[in-house]
Each structure stands twice: as C-alpha cells, then as structure tokens.
Design a protein around this motif. Structure first.
Motif, PDB file in Angstrom:
ATOM      1  N   ASN A  30       0.813  -1.207   0.000  1.00  0.00           N
ATOM      2  CA  ASN A  30       0.000   0.000   0.000  1.00  0.00           C
ATOM      3  C   ASN A  30       0.855   1.270   0.000  1.00  0.00           C
ATOM      4  O   ASN A  30       0.369   2.354   0.297  1.00  0.00           O
ATOM      5  CB  ASN A  30      -0.980   0.018   1.179  1.00  0.00           C
ATOM      6  N   ASP A  31       2.153   1.113  -0.358  1.00  0.00           N
ATOM      7  CA  ASP A  31       3.033   2.276  -0.510  1.00  0.00           C
ATOM      8  C   ASP A  31       2.924   2.904  -1.896  1.00  0.00           C
ATOM      9  O   ASP A  31       3.407   4.020  -2.104  1.00  0.00           O
ATOM     10  CB  ASP A  31       4.496   1.880  -0.286  1.00  0.00           C
ATOM     11  N   THR A  32       2.336   2.186  -2.839  1.00  0.00           N
ATOM     12  CA  THR A  32       2.382   2.645  -4.227  1.00  0.00           C
ATOM     13  C   THR A  32       1.669   3.974  -4.431  1.00  0.00           C
ATOM     14  O   THR A  32       2.086   4.778  -5.274  1.00  0.00           O
ATOM     15  CB  THR A  32       1.767   1.587  -5.166  1.00  0.00           C
ATOM     16  N   ALA A  33       0.600   4.247  -3.679  1.00  0.00           N
ATOM     17  CA  ALA A  33      -0.116   5.515  -3.848  1.00  0.00           C
ATOM     18  C   ALA A  33       0.780   6.689  -3.507  1.00  0.00           C
ATOM     19  O   ALA A  33       0.710   7.750  -4.141  1.00  0.00           O
ATOM     20  CB  ALA A  33      -1.371   5.521  -2.981  1.00  0.00           C
ATOM     21  N   ILE A  34       1.641   6.526  -2.499  1.00  0.00           N
ATOM     22  CA  ILE A  34       2.568   7.594  -2.114  1.00  0.00           C
ATOM     23  C   ILE A  34       3.659   7.759  -3.156  1.00  0.00           C
ATOM     24  O   ILE A  34       3.963   8.871  -3.598  1.00  0.00           O
ATOM     25  CB  ILE A  34       3.167   7.296  -0.727  1.00  0.00           C
ATOM     26  N   VAL A  35       4.232   6.654  -3.581  1.00  0.00           N
ATOM     27  CA  VAL A  35       5.303   6.712  -4.580  1.00  0.00           C
ATOM     28  C   VAL A  35       4.794   7.292  -5.893  1.00  0.00           C
ATOM     29  O   VAL A  35       5.514   8.011  -6.596  1.00  0.00           O
ATOM     30  CB  VAL A  35       5.896   5.303  -4.797  1.00  0.00           C
ATOM     31  N   ALA A  36       3.536   7.022  -6.226  1.00  0.00           N
ATOM     32  CA  ALA A  36       2.969   7.479  -7.494  1.00  0.00           C
ATOM     33  C   ALA A  36       2.871   9.001  -7.581  1.00  0.00           C
ATOM     34  O   ALA A  36       2.710   9.551  -8.674  1.00  0.00           O
ATOM     35  CB  ALA A  36       1.593   6.860  -7.712  1.00  0.00           C
ATOM     36  N   ARG A  37       2.950   9.699  -6.456  1.00  0.00           N
ATOM     37  CA  ARG A  37       2.883  11.169  -6.445  1.00  0.00           C
ATOM     38  C   ARG A  37       4.264  11.808  -6.489  1.00  0.00           C
ATOM     39  O   ARG A  37       4.377  13.039  -6.458  1.00  0.00           O
ATOM     40  CB  ARG A  37       2.151  11.643  -5.187  1.00  0.00           C
ATOM     41  N   PHE A  38       5.306  10.995  -6.563  1.00  0.00           N
ATOM     42  CA  PHE A  38       6.671  11.512  -6.509  1.00  0.00           C
ATOM     43  C   PHE A  38       6.932  12.515  -7.632  1.00  0.00           C
ATOM     44  O   PHE A  38       7.280  13.669  -7.407  1.00  0.00           O
ATOM     45  CB  PHE A  38       7.657  10.340  -6.566  1.00  0.00           C
ATOM     46  N   GLY A  39       6.764  12.086  -8.876  1.00  0.00           N
ATOM     47  CA  GLY A  39       7.047  12.960 -10.015  1.00  0.00           C
ATOM     48  C   GLY A  39       6.175  14.196 -10.035  1.00  0.00           C
ATOM     49  O   GLY A  39       6.647  15.299 -10.343  1.00  0.00           O
ATOM     50  N   GLU A  40       4.900  14.034  -9.704  1.00  0.00           N
ATOM     51  CA  GLU A  40       3.982  15.174  -9.702  1.00  0.00           C
ATOM     52  C   GLU A  40       4.417  16.226  -8.687  1.00  0.00           C
ATOM     53  O   GLU A  40       4.421  17.432  -8.974  1.00  0.00           O
ATOM     54  CB  GLU A  40       2.568  14.703  -9.385  1.00  0.00           C
ATOM     55  N   ASN A  41       4.800  15.782  -7.486  1.00  0.00           N
ATOM     56  CA  ASN A  41       5.234  16.732  -6.473  1.00  0.00           C
ATOM     57  C   ASN A  41       6.549  17.401  -6.841  1.00  0.00           C
ATOM     58  O   ASN A  41       6.762  18.575  -6.525  1.00  0.00           O
ATOM     59  CB  ASN A  41       5.351  16.031  -5.114  1.00  0.00           C
ATOM     60  N   VAL A  42       7.436  16.673  -7.495  1.00  0.00           N
ATOM     61  CA  VAL A  42       8.679  17.296  -7.967  1.00  0.00           C
ATOM     62  C   VAL A  42       8.363  18.397  -8.971  1.00  0.00           C
ATOM     63  O   VAL A  42       8.946  19.488  -8.931  1.00  0.00           O
ATOM     64  CB  VAL A  42       9.627  16.246  -8.580  1.00  0.00           C
ATOM     65  N   ASN A  43       7.433  18.138  -9.880  1.00  0.00           N
ATOM     66  CA  ASN A  43       7.020  19.152 -10.849  1.00  0.00           C
ATOM     67  C   ASN A  43       6.456  20.380 -10.143  1.00  0.00           C
ATOM     68  O   ASN A  43       6.779  21.524 -10.495  1.00  0.00           O
ATOM     69  CB  ASN A  43       5.980  18.575 -11.807  1.00  0.00           C
ATOM     70  N   LYS A  44       5.594  20.174  -9.161  1.00  0.00           N
ATOM     71  CA  LYS A  44       4.980  21.291  -8.443  1.00  0.00           C
ATOM     72  C   LYS A  44       6.024  22.129  -7.708  1.00  0.00           C
ATOM     73  O   LYS A  44       6.039  23.365  -7.793  1.00  0.00           O
ATOM     74  CB  LYS A  44       3.942  20.766  -7.448  1.00  0.00           C
ATOM     75  N   VAL A  45       6.903  21.457  -6.962  1.00  0.00           N
ATOM     76  CA  VAL A  45       7.897  22.179  -6.170  1.00  0.00           C
ATOM     77  C   VAL A  45       8.904  22.884  -7.082  1.00  0.00           C
ATOM     78  O   VAL A  45       9.342  24.009  -6.784  1.00  0.00           O
ATOM     79  CB  VAL A  45       8.591  21.221  -5.185  1.00  0.00           C
ATOM     80  N   SER A  46       9.270  22.257  -8.191  1.00  0.00           N
ATOM     81  CA  SER A  46      10.172  22.911  -9.158  1.00  0.00           C
ATOM     82  C   SER A  46       9.551  24.193  -9.688  1.00  0.00           C
ATOM     83  O   SER A  46      10.225  25.222  -9.823  1.00  0.00           O
ATOM     84  CB  SER A  46      10.467  21.969 -10.335  1.00  0.00           C
ATOM     85  N   LEU A  47       8.260  24.132 -10.015  1.00  0.00           N
ATOM     86  CA  LEU A  47       7.549  25.298 -10.527  1.00  0.00           C
ATOM     87  C   LEU A  47       7.494  26.406  -9.476  1.00  0.00           C
ATOM     88  O   LEU A  47       7.757  27.578  -9.782  1.00  0.00           O
ATOM     89  CB  LEU A  47       6.141  24.887 -10.956  1.00  0.00           C
ATOM     90  N   ILE A  48       7.162  26.051  -8.247  1.00  0.00           N
ATOM     91  CA  ILE A  48       7.091  27.048  -7.176  1.00  0.00           C
ATOM     92  C   ILE A  48       8.454  27.688  -6.948  1.00  0.00           C
ATOM     93  O   ILE A  48       8.569  28.908  -6.758  1.00  0.00           O
ATOM     94  CB  ILE A  48       6.558  26.400  -5.890  1.00  0.00           C
ATOM     95  N   ARG A  49       9.508  26.884  -6.984  1.00  0.00           N
ATOM     96  CA  ARG A  49      10.866  27.414  -6.802  1.00  0.00           C
ATOM     97  C   ARG A  49      11.211  28.388  -7.929  1.00  0.00           C
ATOM     98  O   ARG A  49      11.798  29.455  -7.688  1.00  0.00           O
ATOM     99  CB  ARG A  49      11.857  26.253  -6.755  1.00  0.00           C
ATOM    100  N   ALA A  50      10.850  28.073  -9.164  1.00  0.00           N
ATOM    101  CA  ALA A  50      11.149  28.957 -10.298  1.00  0.00           C
ATOM    102  C   ALA A  50      10.414  30.287 -10.156  1.00  0.00           C
ATOM    103  O   ALA A  50      10.978  31.356 -10.425  1.00  0.00           O
ATOM    104  CB  ALA A  50      10.769  28.279 -11.606  1.00  0.00           C
ATOM    105  N   ILE A  51       9.155  30.239  -9.737  1.00  0.00           N
ATOM    106  CA  ILE A  51       8.376  31.467  -9.536  1.00  0.00           C
ATOM    107  C   ILE A  51       8.976  32.281  -8.404  1.00  0.00           C
ATOM    108  O   ILE A  51       9.069  33.511  -8.474  1.00  0.00           O
ATOM    109  CB  ILE A  51       6.910  31.115  -9.242  1.00  0.00           C
ATOM    110  N   SER A  52       9.395  31.605  -7.354  1.00  0.00           N
ATOM    111  CA  SER A  52      10.023  32.282  -6.223  1.00  0.00           C
ATOM    112  C   SER A  52      11.294  33.006  -6.646  1.00  0.00           C
ATOM    113  O   SER A  52      11.579  34.107  -6.170  1.00  0.00           O
ATOM    114  CB  SER A  52      10.345  31.259  -5.130  1.00  0.00           C
ATOM    115  N   ASP A  53      12.050  32.408  -7.543  1.00  0.00           N
ATOM    116  CA  ASP A  53      13.298  33.025  -8.001  1.00  0.00           C
ATOM    117  C   ASP A  53      13.033  34.301  -8.790  1.00  0.00           C
ATOM    118  O   ASP A  53      13.780  35.274  -8.682  1.00  0.00           O
ATOM    119  CB  ASP A  53      14.088  32.039  -8.865  1.00  0.00           C
ATOM    120  N   CYS A  54      11.969  34.313  -9.577  1.00  0.00           N
ATOM    121  CA  CYS A  54      11.679  35.485 -10.396  1.00  0.00           C
ATOM    122  C   CYS A  54      10.239  35.452 -10.894  1.00  0.00           C
ATOM    123  O   CYS A  54       9.966  34.882 -11.953  1.00  0.00           O
ATOM    124  CB  CYS A  54      12.651  35.556 -11.581  1.00  0.00           C
TER     125      CYS A  54
END
Length: 435
Positions: free
Chosen positions: A306-330
């Motif tokens: 039952n860990d797969t649901a958590i692992v399945a959000r890995f890439g999506e969360n990386v995309n979200k945090v990368s986007l937020i970091r880019a907006i924060s930079d400029c």
C-alpha cells in the motif's frame, strides 16, 4: 508590481543524490534563494524556537497559493500543494503559521487566507467559490484528520476530506459542484482551476494516531508532503522578535499575485484565469523525464504494497515544487532550471521517504499492530533490545501475550533473536530488526 529578474542560470554540479533515509533533513536544502529563501529565513530568525524545516514547508505553501491560477509548468502542473509540519508540543511549530497571517494582511492579500477551521464540506467549497486561491493554516492537523476520517463521522465532515482530495486534482480544470433538486434555490457551484493549499501542523503522535494503513492506499495521505522537525526542542533564539514586514517583502508577495502580465485581471471567481506557462530549460526537462522513469522503477519495487499511492505522487510533487521554486526566483520571468528540479527532487524524495518510513512504524489498524510498532520503535532507536527492555515499552500487554507476539514477529521475519550473556544469571534473548 512586477520585478525585473536576471534569467536564472543552471549549474553543472550534479545534486541528484537522494538523501539518506535516516530522518535527518538535508541542511543544504535550506540554502535556497528567492522569495522562498527570504520567507524561510524570516520565519527562522524571528522564532523563539526556530524550526527551519517547518519554515521551509510553510514558505512553499505561501508562494504556492499566491501563484495559483497565474502560472503552470510542465504537463500543465499547478502550484497547489498540501504539506504538514510535525514537531512535539512546545517545539515552535506554530510560528510560521502565525507569521503568514501577518504577512498576508500587511500585503493586502488576506483573501488568500482560509478560515482557521473547516466546519463542513459545503463551507470549504463556499470559501473556494468566494476566492478560488486559498491557503488553509490548520493547527492540530492530527485531530482535524481524525475528525473527518473517523468511522461514522457526519456527512458534512466526511465531505471535507473528499473535497480536499478532489480539489487537489482539479487545479488545472473545473471542479464540478454538487447537483441539488432545486437548482433555482441552490444552483451547482463549479470552481474553475481552484488552487487550494494546506499547511497543517501537529505533534507526530496525534497525526499518526489519526491514520490507518488504508490511508496510504487510498491516495489521500499521498498528496501531503511531510516536513518533520529534526530537533523538536532547538536552542532558544535569544534574538527572536516581532516580524517586521518590510516594503520589499510586501512587494515580493504582490509580484507573485501580479504574475508575468501585471495588467491582467486578478485571479477572482468568475474570471477566466490568464495562466502563464513557465518555460523549462532542456537540462531540466531531461531531468524531469529521468525522474518519471525512476518513479516507475520505484513503483515496481513496491508492487503489491500500500506504498504505491505515495510513490505514485513523486514525479507530480517534484514538478509542483520545481515550478514554485522557479516562480520564487523570479515571478516576472520564471524559468524552471535544472537546479530547481534537482533541489525539488531531493526535497520531495526526503518528504516521501520520511512518510513511508514513519508510516511503517506508526500506522496500525488494531491493537496488535500498535504494540508491534512500539517494539519496532524501541529497536529502531537502540539497534537491539532485550525482552526486558521491550517489556518496559509495551507494558499494556501481559507477559505471556508479549512473549507470543515477539515469537510471531521472529517467525514472520520482522525480527531476529539470539541468546546472549548480558551479565545476568541466565542468557538473555536479544532482538533486532531482520536484515
């Protein structure tokens, strides 16, 4: 207002190594620039009990909600994130939450704040309908989760958790409201591209006690990033003081809301949002694709659990945090760089690994599982433990029942045991984790 920012440059250093799964937050992740860095340092410098990990999590949520319905990233990713800060009572977990309220009021952005409590599912949707970008700052998050997921909870409370889950996946589309018999008196309330962000804080025990193992499997827990304090009781900050809301910080927060095209209409209900697609550097795009492949490999390793649901959000969360970091930079001209992605990857990997590790030792669906978790906690902290030491931690069980449980844990391969001379009259049985 908008800010003129230099185009971010990506470095050549490979920062993609995953953190060790020992629960220690990688300190280099706190060395972040942009508005996220400014907020994190402000929350830490003004706190009596500084909690940098929780300060970073809160800063991400604040930037995420202000960027809602303004920016999108790869695969139409949006900036709505859910995160939870875990620290013991008296550890300073509330400071960032209180600071965000002061900042948003000072910046004239209080409409981005959700209420201190969510009383019902319809109340949540009404708040999102009034302003489709909302940050809920929830205290006692463990008690809140229990109040909306417990068996036989009222429908008006149960709907809160359902809507939180649905709003998360509707950020790039339309959240369709409920259909009622009398459409004239109560028409369906659709919300276009909602941006719901949640920053909740709680003590670890209350959080895990509110959950069962099924919460990993159904995907509700998978949407949350866990920021666990490395030191629950840090040295007191003798320089702590009131937050000084500077004009430059107010301008920075307002620049996120303004977006790339500051003259556009504000992101209000009933207004079609003008979403700016943030560009991605080729190296960053290649890294994101590699992360997707690694997620597939990770999922395969967790097949049947039952860990797969958590692992399945890995890439999506990386995309979200990368986007937020880019907006924060400029905010005026954001670009997702390889550095943004590598930082986000390591951060999300740590948060998800912490969740998987802590869930393994804390989630229980019955009393027997809870007692096993207590045994595992003792052995994890000490490396090994005698039956007598374990007995001190699991006093609620009678000695024969405890002995049988330990035998069962050895038989099914959770523990290994051996007889050893520990200085007593007889050989003692010592237990340690299998493998």
């Amino acid at each position: 207002m908008t800010r003129t920012c230099p185009m971010p440059q990506s470095g050549n250093k490979d920062t993609r190594k995953y953190p060790d799964l020992d629960g220690v937050f990688p300190s280099e992740l706190l060395n972040v620039g942009g508005i996220i860095g400014d907020l994190t340092r402000l929350f830490v410098d003004t706190a009596i009990s500084p909690q940098p990990e929780l300060a970073l999590g809160a800063a991400l949520c604040l930037v995420g909600v202000l960027a809602g319905r303004r920016y999108s990233g790869p695969l139409n990713t949006r900036t709505n994130i859910y995160a939870i800060g875990l620290a013991d009572s008296g550890g300073g977990k509330d400071h960032a939450r209180k600071s965000i309220k002061k900042l948003l009021y000072a910046a004239g952005l209080k409409d981005y704040l959700g209420g201190g409590r969510i009383a019902s599912g319809s109340g949540l949707l009404t708040a999102m309908d009034r302003h489709p970008c909302k940050l809920f700052l929830l205290d006692e998050m463990g008690k809140f989760i229990k109040s909306v997921t417990a068996p036989k909870v009222g429908t008006h409370r149960e709907e809160i958790w359902t809507f939180i889950t649905e709003l998360y996946t509707s950020s790039d589309s339309v959240f369709l409201g409920s259909e009622y018999a009398d459409q004239n008196a109560k028409p369906r309330g659709d919300i276009e591209q909602p941006c719901l962000c949640i920053w909740g804080v709680t003590v670890p025990g209350a959080f895990w006690n509110a959950l069962g193992s099924g919460d990993k499997e159904d995907g509700s827990l998978a949407r949350f990033l866990i920021f666990k304090a490395t030191d629950d009781y840090p040295d007191r900050n003798k320089q702590a003081g009131h937050i000084e809301v500077t004009e430059s910080l107010i301008a920075a927060l307002q620049s996120i809301v303004a977006g790339v095209n500051a003259a556009d209409l504000p992101p209000l209900p009933g207004v079609q949002p003008d979403v700016y697609t943030v560009s991605t550097e080729p190296e960053a795009k290649a890294l994101l694709e590699r992360i997707t492949d690694e997620q597939t490999t990770w999922l395969r390793s967790k097949r049947g659990t039952n860990d797969t649901a958590i692992v399945a959000r890995f890439g999506e969360n990386v995309n979200k945090v990368s986007l937020i970091r880019a907006i924060s930079d400029c905010p005026a001209s954001p670009v997702i760089t390889r550095e943004n992605v590598a930082w986000a990857e390591r951060l999300v990997k740590h948060c998800l690994s912490a969740m998987l590790r802590e869930a393994e030792y804390n989630l229980a669906d019955n009393e027997n599982e809870a007692n096993q978790n207590k045994v595992l906690k003792v052995i994890r902290e000490t490396g090994e433990a005698t039956a007598a030491k374990i007995g001190q931690s699991v006093r609620c069980m009678k000695a024969p029942d405890r002995a049988k449980m330990l035998v069962d844990m050895v038989d099914i391969g959770i523990l290994v045991s051996e007889k050893r001379d520990t200085g007593g009259k007889t050989l003692a049985t010592v237990y340690r984790l299998a493998g």
